[in-house]
Scaffold this motif. Structure first.
Motif, mmCIF file in Angstrom:
data_model
loop_
_atom_site.group_PDB
_atom_site.id
_atom_site.type_symbol
_atom_site.label_atom_id
_atom_site.label_comp_id
_atom_site.label_asym_id
_atom_site.label_seq_id
_atom_site.Cartn_x
_atom_site.Cartn_y
_atom_site.Cartn_z
ATOM 1 N N ARG A 136 -7.984 15.047 2.888
ATOM 2 C CA ARG A 136 -6.850 15.507 3.690
ATOM 3 C C ARG A 136 -6.788 14.800 5.030
ATOM 4 O O ARG A 136 -5.722 14.678 5.630
ATOM 5 N N GLY A 137 -7.938 14.340 5.512
ATOM 6 C CA GLY A 137 -8.007 13.611 6.776
ATOM 7 C C GLY A 137 -9.319 12.846 6.839
ATOM 8 O O GLY A 137 -10.312 13.229 6.216
ATOM 9 N N ILE A 138 -9.342 11.754 7.614
ATOM 10 C CA ILE A 138 -10.520 10.902 7.737
ATOM 11 C C ILE A 138 -10.886 10.788 9.206
ATOM 12 O O ILE A 138 -10.043 10.451 10.041
ATOM 13 N N ARG A 158 -3.207 0.111 4.367
ATOM 14 C CA ARG A 158 -2.838 -0.551 3.118
ATOM 15 C C ARG A 158 -3.056 0.342 1.906
ATOM 16 O O ARG A 158 -2.251 0.353 0.975
ATOM 17 N N ARG A 159 -4.122 1.121 1.913
ATOM 18 C CA ARG A 159 -4.500 1.881 0.720
ATOM 19 C C ARG A 159 -3.969 3.316 0.734
ATOM 20 O O ARG A 159 -3.623 3.857 -0.319
ATOM 21 N N ALA A 160 -3.961 3.949 1.900
ATOM 22 C CA ALA A 160 -3.573 5.368 1.947
ATOM 23 C C ALA A 160 -2.935 5.677 3.290
ATOM 24 O O ALA A 160 -3.501 6.400 4.116
ATOM 25 N N ALA A 161 -1.744 5.147 3.499
ATOM 26 C CA ALA A 161 -1.069 5.327 4.778
ATOM 27 C C ALA A 161 -0.712 6.784 5.050
ATOM 28 O O ALA A 161 -0.465 7.170 6.198
ATOM 29 N N HIS A 162 -0.679 7.619 4.012
ATOM 30 C CA HIS A 162 -0.298 9.023 4.183
ATOM 31 C C HIS A 162 -1.445 9.888 4.697
ATOM 32 O O HIS A 162 -1.223 11.035 5.101
ATOM 33 N N ALA A 263 -10.898 6.032 0.893
ATOM 34 C CA ALA A 263 -9.491 6.275 0.538
ATOM 35 C C ALA A 263 -9.126 5.435 -0.674
ATOM 36 O O ALA A 263 -9.076 4.210 -0.588
ATOM 37 N N GLN A 264 -8.878 6.102 -1.786
ATOM 38 C CA GLN A 264 -8.433 5.404 -2.981
ATOM 39 C C GLN A 264 -6.987 4.932 -2.796
ATOM 40 O O GLN A 264 -6.217 5.555 -2.059
ATOM 41 N N PRO A 265 -6.604 3.838 -3.453
ATOM 42 C CA PRO A 265 -5.236 3.321 -3.270
ATOM 43 C C PRO A 265 -4.173 4.350 -3.646
ATOM 44 O O PRO A 265 -4.263 5.003 -4.677
#
Length: 422
Positions: A136-138, A158-162, A263-265
């Motif tokens: 949910r957050g990093i 690039r991978r998880a902009a959300h 973060a997975q793509p």
């Protein structure tokens, strides 16, 4: 006196022997330049400082004992022996051991702390936690001026902009760095306790043992172990190891790799979601198709009472018409017969009339059995519009339309309600 005339090879050997007797073994400190490793396993490089340079060769046996691969610009200390490479007449240093300059005492301190913490169980694989598949957050701990910050942010965008990223800046080098790193981690732990963060990254770029020494701090190691969520350490390059790496739930070889592990793509998850959505759509469609077929089959077996009654009535009329034509034909045939056959004709007519009466009675009985009123007494209803048009399908009506249901003992006016999924 005339100088001695030497053979080239003999002179090179004499110089080599003189060097060996005068200098060897020798220890040299300098900056690495042009480091390369041949397919044979031998390593070649140049040691240099402001006033000179020296070619070096490190054969495969000694190179296999290296704890790290030197990079151009590293300041190292080497031990070995001076020699002359006779085919070219070059002076070279045959290196037997190599270490980072000044790292001896630090490295011993590193090993002692590593052994003590390992004995306490801080490195146990059993306490390592897997990373969440969809964080949910990093949380991110690094220096604001570090290249690692740019690398991690670029990879995450690039991978998880959300996925939101919470940065807790701290120095990553110098005497103040361990305390700042501990404070930054504790700040993120407070936010992780609220469910805002699911994983934390502790990163910085590569450097010498001295550059990375802040990550070998005991208090920092214990703080890393106390993380409430999985923590990824991405400190230095692939060949660099720190105490923080051993304490973290997962070690990444570089800061960028740490971001990629956390973060997975997004596209991969969207692809999986699209495939699951299609599978669900296929299952629902198949179930609707099966239900529609069952409904059609049931409707075919039930039929419409009024239609079946009308069909039986038409069949009875056709039979009565054929009977009348047959009687007329027999009467015409009988009228032309002789007087003596009149009795036989009358008997034949009477027999045929009796037979026709029986057939008519049976047809009448079948017609009565198909009377819609008998069907209605079994609990069925005949739906019609107010104008009298028979309704035989749900598709013929619309929500709010007025209908009339004819029952066995009367009629009921209805209003169509919205359809319900079964």
């Amino acid at each position: 006196m005339a100088p001695r005339t030497w053979q080239v090879g003999a002179l090179c050997r004499a110089i080599a022997e003189s060097l060996d007797a005068r200098f060897n073994p020798v220890a040299v400190r300098g900056e690495v330049s042009g480091f390369s490793r041949a397919p044979s396993g031998h390593c070649y490089f140049t040691l240099k400082d402001a006033s000179g340079q020296l070619r070096c060769a490190m054969f495969r046996r000694a190179a296999s004992l290296l704890e790290f691969l030197p990079r151009d610009g590293d300041v190292v200390e080497v031990r070995g022996r001076l020699d002359v490479y006779e085919p070219r007449g070059d002076l070279q240093l045959i290196v037997e051991s190599l270490s980072r300059a000044g790292q001896g005492a630090l490295f011993e301190q590193f090993l002692r702390l590593k052994a003590r913490l390992e004995a306490e169980g801080l490195f146990d694989a059993g306490r390592k936690r897997p990373l969440p598949a969809l964080p949910r957050g990093i949380g991110l701990v690094t220096s604001l001026g570090a290249a690692a910050l740019h690398d991690v942010v670029t990879a995450l965008r690039r991978r998880a902009a959300h996925v939101p990223v919470v940065l807790a800046p701290a120095a990553v080098q110098g005497a103040q760095a361990p305390a700042e790193l501990v404070a930054a981690l504790r700040a993120l732990y407070a936010r992780a306790a609220t469910g805002e963060l699911d994983v934390i990254l502790l990163v910085r770029g590569g450097g010498s043992l001295e550059d990375l020494w802040a990550f070998n701090d005991e208090q920092l190691a214990r703080t890393v172990v106390a993380s409430p969520v999985p923590l990824v350490s991405g400190v230095g390059h692939e060949t660099d190891f720190t105490i923080a790496d051993f304490c973290a739930d997962l070690r990444a070889p570089t800061p960028t790799a740490a971001a990629e592990l956390a973060a997975q793509p997004r596209d991969a998850w969207l692809g999986d979601l699209a495939r699951l959505q299609q599978r669900l759509r296929d299952v629902v469609t198949r179930r609707f198709d099966v239900a529609s077929q069952r409904l059609d089959a049931a409707a075919g077996r039930l039929g419409r009472p009024s239609a079946r009654a009308a069909s039986q009535h038409q069949r009875l009329e056709r039979q009565a018409l054929r009977l009348r034509h047959a009687l007329e034909r027999r009467l015409r045939e009988a009228a032309g017969a002789a007087e003596e056959g009149q009795d036989a004709l009358q008997r034949a007519v009477q027999d045929r009339l009796a037979q026709a009466g029986q057939e008519l009675g049976r047809a009448q009985l079948r017609l009565e059995l198909m009377d819609p009123r008998l069907v209605l007494r079994r609990g069925y209803a005949l739906l019609t519009r107010m104008g009298g048009e028979v309704v035989s399908s749900a598709a013929q009506v619309r929500t709010g339309e007025a209908l009339r249901a004819r029952l066995a003992d009367g009629e009921v006016d209805l209003t169509v309600a919205p359809p319900r999924l079964i």
